[in-house]
Scaffold this motif. Structure first.
Motif, PDB file in Angstrom:
ATOM      1  N   MET A  48     -19.209  34.851  -0.316  1.00  0.00           N
ATOM      2  CA  MET A  48     -19.299  36.015  -1.197  1.00  0.00           C
ATOM      3  C   MET A  48     -19.122  37.305  -0.419  1.00  0.00           C
ATOM      4  O   MET A  48     -18.508  38.261  -0.912  1.00  0.00           O
ATOM      5  CB  MET A  48     -20.642  36.007  -1.932  1.00  0.00           C
ATOM      6  CG  MET A  48     -20.769  34.918  -2.989  1.00  0.00           C
ATOM      7  SD  MET A  48     -22.266  35.088  -4.006  1.00  0.00           S
ATOM      8  CE  MET A  48     -23.510  34.426  -2.870  1.00  0.00           C
ATOM      9  N   ILE A  49     -19.614  37.332   0.823  1.00  0.00           N
ATOM     10  CA  ILE A  49     -19.502  38.546   1.631  1.00  0.00           C
ATOM     11  C   ILE A  49     -18.045  38.868   1.937  1.00  0.00           C
ATOM     12  O   ILE A  49     -17.638  40.037   1.884  1.00  0.00           O
ATOM     13  CB  ILE A  49     -20.326  38.399   2.931  1.00  0.00           C
ATOM     14  CG1 ILE A  49     -21.824  38.360   2.606  1.00  0.00           C
ATOM     15  CG2 ILE A  49     -20.025  39.544   3.903  1.00  0.00           C
ATOM     16  CD1 ILE A  49     -22.703  38.023   3.791  1.00  0.00           C
ATOM     17  N   SER A  57     -24.377  37.036  -9.932  1.00  0.00           N
ATOM     18  CA  SER A  57     -25.195  38.169 -10.351  1.00  0.00           C
ATOM     19  C   SER A  57     -25.843  38.797  -9.135  1.00  0.00           C
ATOM     20  O   SER A  57     -25.848  38.221  -8.042  1.00  0.00           O
ATOM     21  CB  SER A  57     -26.264  37.734 -11.359  1.00  0.00           C
ATOM     22  OG  SER A  57     -27.185  36.840 -10.765  1.00  0.00           O
ATOM     23  N   GLY A  58     -26.392  39.988  -9.318  1.00  0.00           N
ATOM     24  CA  GLY A  58     -26.992  40.716  -8.219  1.00  0.00           C
ATOM     25  C   GLY A  58     -26.027  41.727  -7.632  1.00  0.00           C
ATOM     26  O   GLY A  58     -24.926  41.941  -8.138  1.00  0.00           O
ATOM     27  N   LYS A  59     -26.430  42.345  -6.553  1.00  0.00           N
ATOM     28  CA  LYS A  59     -25.647  43.399  -5.900  1.00  0.00           C
ATOM     29  C   LYS A  59     -25.265  42.978  -4.491  1.00  0.00           C
ATOM     30  O   LYS A  59     -26.092  42.440  -3.753  1.00  0.00           O
ATOM     31  CB  LYS A  59     -26.463  44.690  -5.850  1.00  0.00           C
ATOM     32  CG  LYS A  59     -25.764  45.847  -5.155  1.00  0.00           C
ATOM     33  CD  LYS A  59     -26.669  47.073  -5.118  1.00  0.00           C
ATOM     34  CE  LYS A  59     -26.019  48.224  -4.350  1.00  0.00           C
ATOM     35  NZ  LYS A  59     -26.914  49.413  -4.259  1.00  0.00           N
ATOM     36  N   LEU A  60     -24.014  43.226  -4.106  1.00  0.00           N
ATOM     37  CA  LEU A  60     -23.554  42.930  -2.757  1.00  0.00           C
ATOM     38  C   LEU A  60     -22.550  43.993  -2.341  1.00  0.00           C
ATOM     39  O   LEU A  60     -21.486  44.128  -2.956  1.00  0.00           O
ATOM     40  CB  LEU A  60     -22.913  41.545  -2.686  1.00  0.00           C
ATOM     41  CG  LEU A  60     -22.375  41.115  -1.315  1.00  0.00           C
ATOM     42  CD1 LEU A  60     -23.490  41.077  -0.277  1.00  0.00           C
ATOM     43  CD2 LEU A  60     -21.688  39.749  -1.408  1.00  0.00           C
ATOM     44  N   THR A  61     -22.893  44.770  -1.322  1.00  0.00           N
ATOM     45  CA  THR A  61     -21.974  45.761  -0.773  1.00  0.00           C
ATOM     46  C   THR A  61     -21.671  45.411   0.677  1.00  0.00           C
ATOM     47  O   THR A  61     -22.555  44.992   1.425  1.00  0.00           O
ATOM     48  CB  THR A  61     -22.549  47.183  -0.842  1.00  0.00           C
ATOM     49  OG1 THR A  61     -23.779  47.239  -0.105  1.00  0.00           O
ATOM     50  CG2 THR A  61     -22.800  47.598  -2.278  1.00  0.00           C
ATOM     51  N   VAL A  62     -20.414  45.562   1.054  1.00  0.00           N
ATOM     52  CA  VAL A  62     -19.949  45.284   2.414  1.00  0.00           C
ATOM     53  C   VAL A  62     -19.211  46.516   2.911  1.00  0.00           C
ATOM     54  O   VAL A  62     -18.284  47.007   2.246  1.00  0.00           O
ATOM     55  CB  VAL A  62     -19.023  44.051   2.438  1.00  0.00           C
ATOM     56  CG1 VAL A  62     -18.514  43.787   3.857  1.00  0.00           C
ATOM     57  CG2 VAL A  62     -19.752  42.830   1.901  1.00  0.00           C
ATOM     58  N   LEU A  63     -19.638  47.046   4.064  1.00  0.00           N
ATOM     59  CA  LEU A  63     -19.063  48.267   4.632  1.00  0.00           C
ATOM     60  C   LEU A  63     -19.078  49.401   3.609  1.00  0.00           C
ATOM     61  O   LEU A  63     -18.146  50.198   3.509  1.00  0.00           O
ATOM     62  CB  LEU A  63     -17.643  48.003   5.134  1.00  0.00           C
ATOM     63  CG  LEU A  63     -17.508  46.863   6.156  1.00  0.00           C
ATOM     64  CD1 LEU A  63     -16.052  46.630   6.524  1.00  0.00           C
ATOM     65  CD2 LEU A  63     -18.333  47.132   7.408  1.00  0.00           C
ATOM     66  N   GLY A  64     -20.153  49.441   2.831  1.00  0.00           N
ATOM     67  CA  GLY A  64     -20.351  50.502   1.860  1.00  0.00           C
ATOM     68  C   GLY A  64     -19.617  50.331   0.552  1.00  0.00           C
ATOM     69  O   GLY A  64     -19.676  51.211  -0.316  1.00  0.00           O
ATOM     70  N   MET A  65     -18.950  49.185   0.345  1.00  0.00           N
ATOM     71  CA  MET A  65     -18.148  48.962  -0.853  1.00  0.00           C
ATOM     72  C   MET A  65     -18.658  47.764  -1.644  1.00  0.00           C
ATOM     73  O   MET A  65     -19.074  46.766  -1.064  1.00  0.00           O
ATOM     74  CB  MET A  65     -16.671  48.741  -0.471  1.00  0.00           C
ATOM     75  CG  MET A  65     -16.015  49.957   0.176  1.00  0.00           C
ATOM     76  SD  MET A  65     -14.328  49.608   0.745  1.00  0.00           S
ATOM     77  CE  MET A  65     -14.674  48.672   2.252  1.00  0.00           C
ATOM     78  N   ARG A  68     -17.210  43.456  -5.840  1.00  0.00           N
ATOM     79  CA  ARG A  68     -16.514  43.256  -7.117  1.00  0.00           C
ATOM     80  C   ARG A  68     -15.383  44.261  -7.312  1.00  0.00           C
ATOM     81  O   ARG A  68     -14.373  43.949  -7.948  1.00  0.00           O
ATOM     82  CB  ARG A  68     -17.501  43.375  -8.283  1.00  0.00           C
ATOM     83  CG  ARG A  68     -18.567  42.287  -8.360  1.00  0.00           C
ATOM     84  CD  ARG A  68     -19.412  42.518  -9.614  1.00  0.00           C
ATOM     85  NE  ARG A  68     -20.415  41.484  -9.812  1.00  0.00           N
ATOM     86  CZ  ARG A  68     -21.662  41.573  -9.387  1.00  0.00           C
ATOM     87  NH1 ARG A  68     -22.048  42.644  -8.723  1.00  0.00           N
ATOM     88  NH2 ARG A  68     -22.529  40.592  -9.619  1.00  0.00           N
ATOM     89  N   LYS A  69     -15.556  45.465  -6.771  1.00  0.00           N
ATOM     90  CA  LYS A  69     -14.607  46.553  -7.042  1.00  0.00           C
ATOM     91  C   LYS A  69     -13.569  46.748  -5.939  1.00  0.00           C
ATOM     92  O   LYS A  69     -12.484  47.267  -6.195  1.00  0.00           O
ATOM     93  CB  LYS A  69     -15.378  47.861  -7.237  1.00  0.00           C
ATOM     94  CG  LYS A  69     -16.333  47.839  -8.421  1.00  0.00           C
ATOM     95  CD  LYS A  69     -17.103  49.151  -8.516  1.00  0.00           C
ATOM     96  CE  LYS A  69     -18.075  49.154  -9.682  1.00  0.00           C
ATOM     97  NZ  LYS A  69     -18.860  50.414  -9.758  1.00  0.00           N
ATOM     98  N   HIS A  70     -13.902  46.361  -4.706  1.00  0.00           N
ATOM     99  CA  HIS A  70     -13.018  46.690  -3.584  1.00  0.00           C
ATOM    100  C   HIS A  70     -12.743  45.490  -2.668  1.00  0.00           C
ATOM    101  O   HIS A  70     -12.853  45.598  -1.441  1.00  0.00           O
ATOM    102  CB  HIS A  70     -13.628  47.820  -2.758  1.00  0.00           C
ATOM    103  CG  HIS A  70     -13.950  49.039  -3.543  1.00  0.00           C
ATOM    104  ND1 HIS A  70     -12.995  49.949  -3.952  1.00  0.00           N
ATOM    105  CD2 HIS A  70     -15.148  49.507  -4.010  1.00  0.00           C
ATOM    106  CE1 HIS A  70     -13.577  50.929  -4.630  1.00  0.00           C
ATOM    107  NE2 HIS A  70     -14.872  50.688  -4.683  1.00  0.00           N
ATOM    108  N   PRO A  71     -12.390  44.330  -3.223  1.00  0.00           N
ATOM    109  CA  PRO A  71     -12.189  43.161  -2.352  1.00  0.00           C
ATOM    110  C   PRO A  71     -11.051  43.329  -1.348  1.00  0.00           C
ATOM    111  O   PRO A  71     -11.186  42.883  -0.202  1.00  0.00           O
ATOM    112  CB  PRO A  71     -11.890  42.039  -3.360  1.00  0.00           C
ATOM    113  CG  PRO A  71     -11.415  42.729  -4.593  1.00  0.00           C
ATOM    114  CD  PRO A  71     -12.168  44.019  -4.646  1.00  0.00           C
ATOM    115  N   ARG A  72      -9.934  43.952  -1.737  1.00  0.00           N
ATOM    116  CA  ARG A  72      -8.810  44.101  -0.810  1.00  0.00           C
ATOM    117  C   ARG A  72      -9.180  45.002   0.366  1.00  0.00           C
ATOM    118  O   ARG A  72      -8.867  44.692   1.525  1.00  0.00           O
ATOM    119  CB  ARG A  72      -7.594  44.672  -1.540  1.00  0.00           C
ATOM    120  CG  ARG A  72      -6.915  43.675  -2.479  1.00  0.00           C
ATOM    121  CD  ARG A  72      -5.719  44.316  -3.153  1.00  0.00           C
ATOM    122  NE  ARG A  72      -4.674  44.645  -2.196  1.00  0.00           N
ATOM    123  CZ  ARG A  72      -3.703  43.812  -1.845  1.00  0.00           C
ATOM    124  NH1 ARG A  72      -3.642  42.592  -2.362  1.00  0.00           N
ATOM    125  NH2 ARG A  72      -2.782  44.184  -0.982  1.00  0.00           N
TER     126      ARG A  72
END
Length: 310
Positions: A48-49, A57-65, A68-72
């Motif tokens: 998922m990371i 469900s839940g919240k996951l942000t990687v490098l501030g993003m 769900r919105k910024h996978p690329r």
């Protein structure tokens, strides 16, 4: 801002919950570990990371993003080392890195310069022109890690990075990972190897059955839950009366005890030698009696009642 933030992170597959509402944070420039047995949910979490598997469900942000919105954008700034080596056997060592660099649209001259530097860093420079299938298991693993670094990632995810390697190859990989962290690269790894977690991780979480049981620095977790030493006791006949006698005679010297299968694990309040002496004075026959330093596996054993290899 942290490199990774998970809040109530959950993953379900066909109605089965693989990750159960977990919380954790990965700080920049640290090595953060997920320690647990196979099936604990470690790989599902890292999938998922790096946006391979969607969040249920839940919240996951990687490098501030938000994943769900910024996978690329997230993928372009990560390096990923999967459990299994997936190098191209039809290409030579250097070519594996150059072809992978194309996915990130790295200019050829820059890609070649980085690739040669990485091969030097991982002691593979003299193998640049060889086919991958001629490399040893340890060399293939180092090449897989080198490939993950071709895009100068801010965060490198390593899923069971040394599984299947012999001790010498494992230690060589550990040396290179330490040097990467010294260069400021954030590392996130999954492992079921106790020594690997102790050697590399600044902080870690212990996972089992999709849940995080505990979090902290390796040494602090051992001191908090176990202490400095453990006495392992094996009775030739693990009868209830014999077990009760051991606990009765040593209980005042113990923080805690666990009975797992045919073994008793005694956690001394202070020095284990006093516990050992009390046991040797008992009219019992032991199949084994061992005083040893406490480890992360003892922490896992206490938290779950079973070993990490289960």
């Amino acid at each position: 801002m942290d490199a990774v933030v998970a809040e109530k992170l959950t993953k379900e597959y066909n109605g089965k919950v693989a990750v159960r509402g977990i919380y954790f944070r990965v700080h920049y420039r640290e090595c953060f570990g997920f320690l647990g047995p196979n099936g604990a949910g470690k790989t599902t979490t890292v999938n998922m990371i790096y946006c391979l598997s969607p969040v249920t469900s839940g919240k996951l942000t990687v490098l501030g993003m938000d994943v769900r919105k910024h996978p690329r954008e997230i993928k372009s700034r990560l390096g990923v080392v999967p459990q299994e080596n997936n190098l191209d056997p039809d290409l030579k060592v250097l070519q594996n890195l150059l072809v992978y660099a194309n996915y990130f649209r790295i200019p050829p001259a820059t890609a070649r310069s980085r690739a040669l530097e990485l091969l030097e860093f991982f002691d593979l420079a003299d193998r640049a022109g060889e086919k991958v299938d001629r490399l040893s298991g340890g060399m293939k693993r180092r090449l897989t890690i080198a490939r993950a670094l071709i895009n100068n990632p801010e965060l490198v995810i390593l899923d069971e990075p040394t599984t299947g390697l012999d001790p010498q190859a494992r230690h060589l990989v550990w040396q290179r990972l330490r040097r990467l962290k010294e260069r400021g690269v954030t590392l996130l790894l999954t492992t079921h190897y106790l020594e690997e977690a102790s050697q590399l991780c600044d902080r870690l979480v212990i996972m089992d059955r999709g849940e995080i049981l505990e979090e902290g620095k390796p040494g602090e977790l051992v001191a908090r839950h176990i202490g400095q030493e453990v006495v392992e006791v094996g009775l030739e006949q693990m009868e209830e009366a014999a077990t009760a006698l051991v606990v009765e005679r040593t209980g005042h010297l113990l923080r805690e005890h666990l009975e797992v299968g045919d073994n008793l694990f005694l956690f001394p309040r202070e020095k284990g030698q006093a516990v050992l002496q009390a046991l040797q004075d008992l009219p019992l026959r032991f199949s084994h009696l061992l005083l040893r330093p406490a480890t992360l596996e003892d922490v896992f054993l206490k938290l779950t009642g079973r070993g990490l290899q289960a």
